[in-house]
Every structure is written in C-alpha cells, then in structure tokens.
Scaffold this active site. Structure first.
Site, mmCIF file in Angstrom:
data_model
loop_
_atom_site.group_PDB
_atom_site.id
_atom_site.type_symbol
_atom_site.label_atom_id
_atom_site.label_comp_id
_atom_site.label_asym_id
_atom_site.label_seq_id
_atom_site.Cartn_x
_atom_site.Cartn_y
_atom_site.Cartn_z
ATOM 1 N N TYR A 200 41.401 48.113 40.940
ATOM 2 C CA TYR A 200 41.085 48.197 39.515
ATOM 3 C C TYR A 200 42.337 48.086 38.646
ATOM 4 C CZ TYR A 200 36.044 49.119 39.553
ATOM 5 O OH TYR A 200 34.687 48.997 39.665
ATOM 6 N N GLU A 207 44.776 41.059 34.079
ATOM 7 C CA GLU A 207 43.974 40.486 32.997
ATOM 8 C C GLU A 207 44.625 40.731 31.642
ATOM 9 O OE1 GLU A 207 39.951 41.810 35.430
ATOM 10 O OE2 GLU A 207 40.167 42.347 33.322
#
Length: 275
Positions: A200, A207
């Site tokens: 994660y 991103e």
C-alpha cells in the site's frame, strides 16, 4: 490505492448469489488474476532481462527524462551511480518499463470499471463511492498521467507502482475467486491481510510522486518567475490538489486494513470477504 473489502461470509455468498451471477463473478476475478499475473511476470522479465529484449529499449531520453529523484535531490551524480554494480542495470531498466507493460497495464486496469458496475447493481456489497474513487484514481494514473506525460513513462516510480499494483491484485482477485467458490486457503488469507503493509505505501507513494512529477517547475504562485518559467494551468493546480489529497487517503485505507487484519487474523481463521 485499492481496498474494496466488505465483510460477508462464504455461506451467505453461496446462499444469496444466483448461480449465473456467481459464475460471472468467479470468471471476472479469475480473468483479473490472470491479467495482473501477466503484467507482474512481464515486468519481472523486463527488469531482469530474462528474454534478452530489455536492453534494446534504451533510448537517449531514458537517462535524461525528469524524474522524482532528480527533483527531490540535487546532485551531479545519476541515482544509479550510487547503487551496487549488479543493481545498476535493473535500475536502468526501470526507466523503460512503460515500453514493455504500459499498454497492457492500462488495458487490464480499465476493466476495473466493471467493479463500479458491480457495486451500482448490488451484485457485490462494496461501497459505491469508495469503489468509484479507487477505480478512478487508478484510471487517472494510467490514462491521465502516464499516457499524457512522457517524463512519467521513464520515471522509475512507474515501475514500483506497477509492481505494487500487480502483486496486490493477483492476491486480491485470487482471494475473491476462492471465496466465491467456498474456499479460504489460509496462506492466501494471510497474504491478503499482510502484504498491504508494504504494498500500500509503495503503490500509493509511487502514484502520488508520479503525479507530482507532472507539475511545472515554476512557482505555483503568480509572479515574475512564473512568467519566465511558465504559468501554472488550472489542470496543474488540480494535480497538485490530488497530490496533497493522496496522503490522507493512504492513511485512511492503511489504518482500515490494519483494523481488518486484526479482525481476521487476530482471532484465528475466519470465513470472510468477497468482492
């Protein structure tokens, strides 16, 4: 960032899901598993040059394209020069990953739009708003960032993002497929609620910083430097806002998964979720 988890027992799934719908959902999750497995394997083949084709993808702009590392750290040395010799070719290949897996990643990720449909129709119990936000953020990265900004395609963070996505989705979709079939293999259950500790933050930070890498180098505040170096457009401010929003979003999803892990693994084995 992806976590469309809602608590639902396997017995409930077998009882309530019509056979045709169950067959469709199993097929969807199996095909999604295969798609992300292909992307994961292709990325690893590229990074380690297992097919001998990776080095042919080198180009002049692969070594000079703007990257996050060069923006965060001012140094005359290239980042790979500080790595051990055996890692330098791998790092160099991270700048050409998009050429090997970019279109495939965009294609496979776009099929996740069906998950919004699944939530809208009530075929799965995932929250509609959460599902839509998670899917749209991924689509923004593949179509609105990687496809539109050449400098992002040669950024090593594109590789870390794809690796994090692929590993997460192979585990997640195979977990859902097994659950729909009434199976809950403990190794898969453990991976589902353990690998997120690394994947994660890796995926979400990649991103966010890829989005950051698309921002103009000039100041976001109007002034003489902005006139000389280029004024920010409304879309630039929009991406800057998304960059700022990424971090609280990661915190929410990360803490949610920690709580889910305690619930699932903290009290022994349980039958649990489907998508």
């Amino acid at each position: 960032m992806t976590s469309k988890d809602t608590v639902k027992s396997t017995a409930s799934v077998r009882k309530k899901v019509p056979p045709a719908l169950k067959a469709y959902l199993v097929a969807y999750n199996v095909l999604s598993t295969l798609g992300w497995t292909y992307i994961l394997l292709l990325t690893l083949v590229h990074l380690f040059n297992l097919d001998g084709k990776s080095d042919a993808l080198y180009s002049s702009n692969s070594t000079t394209a703007t990257s996050l590392l060069s923006r965060l750290f001012s140094s005359s040395k290239a980042p790979q020069s500080r790595l051990p010799a055996f890692l330098q070719p791998i790092y160099q290949r991270t700048t050409t990953t998009f050429a090997r897996v970019g279109p495939q990643t965009a294609f496979v990720q776009s099929f996740a739009l069906l998950e919004v449909v699944h939530a809208l129709t009530g075929w799965v119990k995932s929250p509609i708003a959460t599902t839509a936000i998670q899917v749209s953020s991924r689509l923004f990265l593949v179509w609105g960032v990687a496809e539109q900004f050449p400098e992002v395609r040669s950024n090593p963070l594109y590789t870390s993002m794809v690796l994090a996505w692929a590993m997460t989705e192979v585990i997640r979709y195979s977990f859902y497929a097994c659950n729909l079939l009434g199976s809950n293999p403990y190794p898969l259950l453990y991976l589902r609620y353990t690998t997120f500790f690394v994947l994660y933050p890796l995926g979400a930070s990649s991103e966010a910083f890829l989005t950051y890498a698309t921002l103009p180098s000039s100041s976001p505040f109007p002034g003489w430097q902005s006139w000389l170096q280029g004024m920010w457009k409304p879309t630039d401010y929009g991406r800057a806002l998304l960059f700022a929003m990424w971090w609280p979003g990661l915190y929410v999803m990360y803490t949610y998964m920690i709580a889910q892990r305690r619930k699932v693994l903290g009290t022994g084995r349980k039958t649990l979720k489907t998508n």
